[in-house]
Design an enzyme around this catalytic site. Structure first.
Site, PDB file in Angstrom:
ATOM      1  N   LYS A 191       1.043   4.119  -3.140  1.00 17.50           N
ATOM      2  CA  LYS A 191       0.671   5.531  -3.023  1.00 17.50           C
ATOM      3  C   LYS A 191       1.860   6.441  -3.358  1.00 17.50           C
ATOM      4  CE  LYS A 191      -3.673   4.992  -1.815  1.00 17.50           C
ATOM      5  NZ  LYS A 191      -4.772   5.362  -2.717  1.00 17.50           N
ATOM      6  N   TYR A 247       0.815  -1.215   0.000  1.00 11.49           N
ATOM      7  CA  TYR A 247       0.000   0.000   0.000  1.00 11.49           C
ATOM      8  C   TYR A 247       0.851   1.269   0.000  1.00 11.49           C
ATOM      9  CZ  TYR A 247      -3.710   3.268   1.429  1.00 11.49           C
ATOM     10  OH  TYR A 247      -4.590   4.324   1.511  1.00 11.49           O
TER      11      TYR A 247
END
Ligand SMILES: NC(=O)c1ccc[n+]([C@@H]2O[C@H](COP(=O)([O-])OP(=O)(O)OC[C@H]3O[C@@H](n4cnc5c(N)ncnc54)[C@H](OP(=O)(O)O)[C@@H]3O)[C@@H](O)[C@H]2O)c1
Length: 208
Positions: free
Chosen positions: A126, A122
């Protein structure tokens, strides 16, 4: 535009899977046929996954690919499909919903609140999304289109088992702000709420 709907008339639901090329193309065609133009694109879809204890050394490529499919490749696919419609708008805005955990500066600050977080899928997706944002802003800098990354802050949603300390409407405010920027507003920035932000504190441009 004759035969097309007034874009201010109502909200309408369109099913879209950002990881499915056909779904992305179909959605762009539908918006084109119904409205002929797109004023605002908020790339909000996001997922998080982990393997084992979540450490980098335990990460599988399958998990990494799945997270990137939605959080990175999906954004590029949807943005490219929608760009012809966005270019037809007088002043389109693109908002990529990122996260403070995609900030290398925040994640490596030894005194910061994110120093305990150590995961690859994750956060790195990002971080990639932040670069994607900066590059689209660069390509489109001579157009009226503004492209920015939003950090909603830690919000109580399904993504984190509702553990966030901000509400979903508070998180959405950041995207609304960037989606309605005036002509002299910024492009190519990472904007939003810092992890520990309470109320308006820590709100603004964030470190990449
Ligand atoms: N919550 C936080 O603290 C926080 C902090 C920073 C950033 N963010 C970011 O905020 C955004 C929204 O997340 P959230 O917190 O609201 O989490 P959420 O409640 O889990 O919502 C995620 C949304 O993404 C959609 N989605 C997932 N995969 C998709 C796909 N392949 N195609 C289309 N839509 C897809 C989901 O749709 P379905 O429900 O139909 O699956 C859902 O609407 C994400 O980009 C997330 O990374 C959240």
């Amino acid at each position: 535009m004759s035969g097309r709907r007034d874009s201010t008339s109502c909200a309408r639901f369109v099913p879209l899977d950002v990881t499915d090329d056909e779904s992305v193309t179909r959605t762009a065609e539908w918006i084109g046929a119904e409205y002929g133009v797109l004023d605002i694109l908020v790339n909000n879809a996001g997922i998080t996954r982990g393997d084992g204890g979540g450490r980098p050394s335990e990460t599988t490529l399958g998990t990494l690919r799945a997270v990137y499919e939605t959080n990175v490749f999906g954004v590029v696919a949807v943005t490219n499909a929608m760009l012809p419609l966005l270019r037809r708008a007088a002043a389109a805005r693109i908002v990529n919903v990122s996260s403070e955990v995609g900030s290398i500066g925040s994640m490596t600050d030894p005194d910061g609140p994110l120093q305990m977080m150590c995961s690859v899928p994750y956060p790195s997706s990002k971080a990639a999304l932040n670069m994607v944002t900066a590059m689209y802003a660069k390509e489109l800098r001579d157009t009226p289109i503004k492209v920015n990354a939003a950090n909603p802050g830690y919000c109580a949603t399904d993504l984190n088992g509702r553990r966030g300390f901000r509400s979903p409407p508070q998180g959405a405010e950041v995207s609304v702000h960037l989606a309605t920027l005036p002509e002299d507003g910024p492009t190519g920035t990472f904007w939003g709420h810092l992890w520990t932000a309470d109320g308006d504190g820590g709100y603004g441009v964030l470190p990449w």
